[in-house]
Design an enzyme around this catalytic site. Sequence first.
Site, short mmCIF file in Angstrom:
data_model
loop_
_atom_site.label_atom_id
_atom_site.label_comp_id
_atom_site.label_asym_id
_atom_site.label_seq_id
_atom_site.Cartn_x
_atom_site.Cartn_y
_atom_site.Cartn_z
N THR A 11 -38.98 -0.61 104.22
CA THR A 11 -39.01 -1.81 103.33
C THR A 11 -40.70 -0.94 102.58
OG1 THR A 11 -38.32 -2.91 105.00
CG2 THR A 11 -39.75 -4.05 103.21
N VAL A 12 -41.30 -0.88 103.13
CA VAL A 12 -42.58 -0.36 102.27
C VAL A 12 -42.58 0.40 101.46
CG1 VAL A 12 -45.06 -0.53 101.99
CG2 VAL A 12 -44.00 -1.69 103.79
N ARG A 43 -36.19 8.48 108.64
CA ARG A 43 -35.14 8.76 109.84
C ARG A 43 -33.92 8.69 109.31
NH1 ARG A 43 -37.31 5.14 114.22
NH2 ARG A 43 -37.22 3.79 112.17
N GLU A 125 -55.35 0.59 101.17
CA GLU A 125 -55.51 -1.39 100.75
C GLU A 125 -54.18 -1.48 101.16
OE1 GLU A 125 -57.41 -2.98 98.11
OE2 GLU A 125 -56.38 -3.76 99.59
N ILE A 132 -52.31 -8.05 97.53
CA ILE A 132 -53.79 -9.05 97.30
C ILE A 132 -54.98 -7.53 98.00
CG2 ILE A 132 -55.78 -10.76 97.56
CD1 ILE A 132 -53.65 -11.87 99.08
N GLY A 182 -37.92 -8.41 105.75
CA GLY A 182 -38.43 -7.98 105.96
C GLY A 182 -40.23 -8.11 106.75
N LYS A 200 -56.02 -6.78 111.15
CA LYS A 200 -56.53 -7.07 109.86
C LYS A 200 -57.90 -7.31 109.77
CE LYS A 200 -51.59 -7.50 108.12
NZ LYS A 200 -50.74 -8.09 107.55
N GLY A 297 -43.54 -7.90 102.29
CA GLY A 297 -42.29 -7.26 101.82
C GLY A 297 -42.26 -6.03 100.85
#
Length: 424
Positions: A11-12, A43, A125, A132, A182, A200, A297
């Site tokens: 996804t990222v 992969r 980050e 954000i 995702g 986090k 996401g």
Amino acid sequence: MIRIGICGLGTVGGGTFNLLKKNYNEIFRRIGSQFIIEQIGTRSDNPICNLTGIKVTRNIFEVVRNPNVDVVVELIGGCNIARKLVLEAINNKKHVVTANKAMIAIHGKEIFCAAKKRGVMVAFEAAVAGGIPIIKCIREGLCANRIYSIAGIINGTVNYILTNMKKGISCENILNQAKLLGYAEEDPTLDLEGTDTAHKLTILAAIAYGIPLHFEKIYIEGIGCINLTDVKKADKLGYNIKHLGLSKRKKTGIELRVHPVLLPKNRLLSNVHGVTNAIEINGDAVGSTLFYGIGAGSEPTASAIISDLLDVSRNKLTEHINRTPYLAFSTMATVSILPIDQVITDYYLRFMLISFNMIGHVVNIFYKLGIRIKHLLLKKQESSFVIILLTYSTKEANMNLAIGKLESTNVILGHITRVRVENV
Ligand code: HSE
């Protein structure tokens, strides 16, 4: 010229690849230099990415060993292989950009020590709050402040679930949607049980207070105890239920806790819905600040990854030794992390009472422990009663005593659900 190696094209990773292509000109003008994607380790290919002309390997370790790669973008997630990969990249004198909150929270110390020795940057980050730029906000924008507190909705999946529970949809169904979109972790128990939020919060607290990464000392509760009744009743009483990463500086130390809370609807943070994240930071000079945006996401997280790539590139191109400490402070302070039973707060309680006649017994237990009741709702359910209580503030240790006493009597059915109320 900056040569980028990407490890992981999920996804990222896919979002980062596409955003680098889409905004090439803007990014080029900002860096002031060309950049290329030298190699991708994945992969499997991602159908959203056109990889024509890109060198792709199925062995991610090839990327960190590739002498033509200057910066490794680690997006494989998980802890163990990611740690090995990043340490090898650092050892090969490559800068690292990562979105891996678990790895930073747990292995950050080792990674930053290695990076310092090799004179390379490790930028993260994207590890907290997706799009954000909260790391840069705290580390740079708020660096004049003594930070007093952090309160963050920093897990998009859980906020998405709690928001949709207000519409009466069950947690399970919403989680399936969050997976498809995702947002959720590969192992979604990390979201649901609060571990992801704790990773986090570990990072935010370290850079806000200049303390070591204290993941192991965080008190963690997920949203497993929250049901549709709680969401509805909280709404009626003027609250939304949110899952927070919370930290407060007290005279004797720092609170670090992750759990659901009832938040009054007039608080800005209470009105952050869906996959959106928001972090409220209080500093002595700036007062209260709120940072708001999409917390998970593909493209929002890619936005944070690329901002780090720019930082790394600017430093590399000017042969500048990055002087910003990895965790924002040059020296770490030793502080006590306060145990949860010292926290003082209001409470919401829900439990089943076997008979209406027993209500006096319940009230008496609270009275004897000096716990004052603000609201009491009672509803008949089959042959017993659901009780919802709101109390005034008391020490968690005292509330533990009350709950222990009630649960050991035979007037209660099952367990008591407790949610802390964040009125201030
Ligand atoms: N599972 C995480 C979340 C992804 O929902 O916030 C972003 O860190």
